[in-house]
Write an enzyme that holds these catalytic residues in place. Sequence first.
Site, PDB file in Angstrom:
ATOM      1  N   SER A   1      -2.063  -5.122   2.677  1.00  0.00           N
ATOM      2  CA  SER A   1      -1.730  -4.753   3.942  1.00  0.00           C
ATOM      3  C   SER A   1      -3.233  -4.159   4.647  1.00  0.00           C
ATOM      4  CB  SER A   1      -1.582  -3.155   3.469  1.00  0.00           C
ATOM      5  OG  SER A   1      -2.206  -2.134   3.568  1.00  0.00           O
TER       6      SER A   1
ATOM      7  N   VAL B   1      -0.762  -9.216   8.001  1.00  0.00           N
ATOM      8  CA  VAL B   1       0.300  -9.931   8.163  1.00  0.00           C
ATOM      9  C   VAL B   1       1.165 -11.271   9.909  1.00  0.00           C
ATOM     10  CG1 VAL B   1       0.984  -9.727   5.513  1.00  0.00           C
ATOM     11  CG2 VAL B   1       2.384  -9.002   7.538  1.00  0.00           C
TER      12      VAL B   1
ATOM     13  N   SER C   1      16.665  -5.749   5.080  1.00  0.00           N
ATOM     14  CA  SER C   1      17.135  -4.214   6.138  1.00  0.00           C
ATOM     15  C   SER C   1      19.056  -4.098   5.566  1.00  0.00           C
ATOM     16  CB  SER C   1      16.829  -3.467   6.765  1.00  0.00           C
ATOM     17  OG  SER C   1      17.683  -2.650   6.748  1.00  0.00           O
TER      18      SER C   1
ATOM     19  N   LYS D   1      15.589  -7.859  11.275  1.00  0.00           N
ATOM     20  CA  LYS D   1      15.912  -8.536   9.375  1.00  0.00           C
ATOM     21  C   LYS D   1      17.033  -9.318   9.369  1.00  0.00           C
ATOM     22  CE  LYS D   1      13.574  -5.477   8.633  1.00  0.00           C
ATOM     23  NZ  LYS D   1      11.990  -5.789   6.716  1.00  0.00           N
TER      24      LYS D   1
ATOM     25  N   SER E   1       1.008  -1.082  -0.137  1.00  0.00           N
ATOM     26  CA  SER E   1      -0.431  -0.536   0.043  1.00  0.00           C
ATOM     27  C   SER E   1       0.792   1.343  -0.082  1.00  0.00           C
ATOM     28  CB  SER E   1      -0.889  -0.029   1.297  1.00  0.00           C
ATOM     29  OG  SER E   1      -0.076  -0.065   2.549  1.00  0.00           O
TER      30      SER E   1
ATOM     31  N   TYR F   1      14.690  -4.781  15.685  1.00  0.00           N
ATOM     32  CA  TYR F   1      14.687  -4.674  14.088  1.00  0.00           C
ATOM     33  C   TYR F   1      16.217  -5.762  13.635  1.00  0.00           C
ATOM     34  CZ  TYR F   1      14.294  -2.418   9.670  1.00  0.00           C
ATOM     35  OH  TYR F   1      14.011  -1.855   8.065  1.00  0.00           O
TER      36      TYR F   1
HETATM   37  N1  NAP Z   1      12.616   2.954   4.708  1.00  0.00           N
HETATM   38  C1  NAP Z   1      13.198   2.509   4.945  1.00  0.00           C
HETATM   39  O1  NAP Z   1      14.799   3.383   5.468  1.00  0.00           O
HETATM   40  C2  NAP Z   1      13.783   1.462   5.017  1.00  0.00           C
HETATM   41  C3  NAP Z   1      14.923   0.672   5.065  1.00  0.00           C
HETATM   42  C4  NAP Z   1      15.245  -1.112   5.306  1.00  0.00           C
HETATM   43  C5  NAP Z   1      14.481  -1.410   5.517  1.00  0.00           C
HETATM   44  N2  NAP Z   1      13.106  -1.228   5.631  1.00  0.00           N
HETATM   45  C6  NAP Z   1      11.715  -2.104   4.855  1.00  0.00           C
HETATM   46  O2  NAP Z   1      11.162  -2.153   3.861  1.00  0.00           O
HETATM   47  C7  NAP Z   1       9.711  -2.647   3.639  1.00  0.00           C
HETATM   48  C8  NAP Z   1       8.949  -1.696   3.721  1.00  0.00           C
HETATM   49  O3  NAP Z   1       8.752  -0.053   4.403  1.00  0.00           O
HETATM   50  P1  NAP Z   1       9.245   1.445   4.144  1.00  0.00           P
HETATM   51  O4  NAP Z   1       9.629   1.842   4.141  1.00  0.00           O
HETATM   52  O5  NAP Z   1       8.087   1.015   2.710  1.00  0.00           O
HETATM   53  O6  NAP Z   1       8.056   1.676   5.206  1.00  0.00           O
HETATM   54  P2  NAP Z   1       6.309   2.034   4.812  1.00  0.00           P
HETATM   55  O7  NAP Z   1       5.893   2.765   4.147  1.00  0.00           O
HETATM   56  O8  NAP Z   1       5.970   2.264   6.724  1.00  0.00           O
HETATM   57  O9  NAP Z   1       5.657   1.166   4.723  1.00  0.00           O
HETATM   58  C9  NAP Z   1       4.651  -0.118   5.491  1.00  0.00           C
HETATM   59  C10 NAP Z   1       3.796  -1.084   4.732  1.00  0.00           C
HETATM   60  O10 NAP Z   1       3.686  -2.483   5.587  1.00  0.00           O
HETATM   61  C11 NAP Z   1       2.572  -2.251   5.687  1.00  0.00           C
HETATM   62  N3  NAP Z   1       1.765  -2.782   7.556  1.00  0.00           N
HETATM   63  C12 NAP Z   1       2.481  -2.740   8.440  1.00  0.00           C
HETATM   64  N4  NAP Z   1       2.042  -3.180   9.161  1.00  0.00           N
HETATM   65  C13 NAP Z   1       1.264  -4.340   8.418  1.00  0.00           C
HETATM   66  C14 NAP Z   1       0.733  -5.493   8.926  1.00  0.00           C
HETATM   67  N5  NAP Z   1       0.475  -5.940   9.823  1.00  0.00           N
HETATM   68  N6  NAP Z   1       0.140  -6.513   7.787  1.00  0.00           N
HETATM   69  C15 NAP Z   1       0.215  -6.406   6.888  1.00  0.00           C
HETATM   70  N7  NAP Z   1       0.508  -5.040   6.408  1.00  0.00           N
HETATM   71  C16 NAP Z   1       1.734  -4.100   7.273  1.00  0.00           C
HETATM   72  C17 NAP Z   1       1.828  -1.417   5.664  1.00  0.00           C
HETATM   73  O11 NAP Z   1       0.944  -0.927   5.036  1.00  0.00           O
HETATM   74  P3  NAP Z   1      -0.491  -0.782   6.100  1.00  0.00           P
HETATM   75  O12 NAP Z   1      -0.099   0.558   7.467  1.00  0.00           O
HETATM   76  O13 NAP Z   1      -1.625  -0.230   5.172  1.00  0.00           O
HETATM   77  O14 NAP Z   1      -1.513  -1.984   7.114  1.00  0.00           O
HETATM   78  C18 NAP Z   1       2.821  -0.855   4.471  1.00  0.00           C
HETATM   79  O15 NAP Z   1       1.895  -0.452   3.389  1.00  0.00           O
HETATM   80  C19 NAP Z   1      10.091  -2.797   5.610  1.00  0.00           C
HETATM   81  O16 NAP Z   1      10.154  -4.127   6.293  1.00  0.00           O
HETATM   82  C20 NAP Z   1      11.420  -2.244   5.962  1.00  0.00           C
HETATM   83  O17 NAP Z   1      11.872  -2.766   7.121  1.00  0.00           O
HETATM   84  C21 NAP Z   1      12.960   0.252   5.251  1.00  0.00           C
END
Ligand code: NAP
Length: 253
Positions: free
Chosen positions: A41, A68, A146, A163, A19, A159
């Site tokens: 999501s 999830v 990550s 990861k 999403s 975290y």
């Molecule tokens: N941004 C960074 O700097 C970064 C760096 C390294 C790794 N990551 C990893 O990349 C992935 C995506 O992160 P992002 O940065 O895109 O974060 P984000 O914009 O906050 O998106 C998080 C997503 O996870 C969904 N979500 C959260 N809880 C959930 C649940 N219980 N069931 C189903 N969906 C759920 C949210 O949708 P809803 O709220 O609608 O459920 C949203 O679509 C994560 O695994 C994060 O650890 C991010």
Amino acid sequence: MNNNLFQLEGQTAIVTGGSRGIGKAISLGLATMGADVAICSRDITKCKDVADEIERMRRKSLAISVDVTKPSDVAAMVEKVKNSFGKIDILVNSAGIGLVTRTDKLAEADWDKVVNLDLKATFLCCQAVGREMIAAQKGSIINISSMMGQRVAYGHAAYCAAKGGVDQLTRVLAVEWSRYNIRVNSIAPGWIVTDMTDELPADVRPKLIASVPLKRFGKPEEIVGAALYYASEMSSYTTGSVLVVDGGTTIGV
Ligand SMILES: NC(=O)c1ccc[n+]([C@@H]2O[C@H](COP(=O)([O-])OP(=O)(O)OC[C@H]3O[C@@H](n4cnc5c(N)ncnc54)[C@H](OP(=O)(O)O)[C@@H]3O)[C@@H](O)[C@H]2O)c1
């Protein structure tokens, strides 16, 4: 060399966390290369917005409300995708949360929240979709871990543990499921501009940018190339690998 190796025409994908942020960018990227994509999501309205965008690209899409961390929700998600698309070729596990709290102050409930979503839910989705892929003798699973699975940062105990666990889960599944023609890989992003990093205190941001050799945060779209590589035939001999996409942060400045 065949110049269609990135093509995903006729392929179907599930993207958890589709999403917003990285999951949304990957969903649109998969659809651009021809895949039909289920956007999954908790927030069905946001999932529908992404699904509508994909349908405007003349691909099939589905918006599914799923937590999830709940096995029953994950099972229902898999059934809905099977009923609508008939098969699941690609799974992207992008749903996740971050948390920064020094470990002596970390509440057990907060540890559970992070580990349940970032690690256990990745296992639940891999297992539920993996069973379908085993039956089909084909599949590509992409776990979004990550750079914090490889390096550490102050206050990131839950975290980093989760990861690091995702990367190890990826490697084990790659070994177990290679006999079924299922490839399992991780993408390890660095600092990416999404809702997750919007929560960082303003005074921390310049210090983090200074730690990135490319001197900026990445955009969600900059993770898409790695996902297309893993999703497609371009990576047909790659499994159990972790592709770091972090502007050089892990190697240091
Ligand atoms: N941004 C960074 O700097 C970064 C760096 C390294 C790794 N990551 C990893 O990349 C992935 C995506 O992160 P992002 O940065 O895109 O974060 P984000 O914009 O906050 O998106 C998080 C997503 O996870 C969904 N979500 C959260 N809880 C959930 C649940 N219980 N069931 C189903 N969906 C759920 C949210 O949708 P809803 O709220 O609608 O459920 C949203 O679509 C994560 O695994 C994060 O650890 C991010």
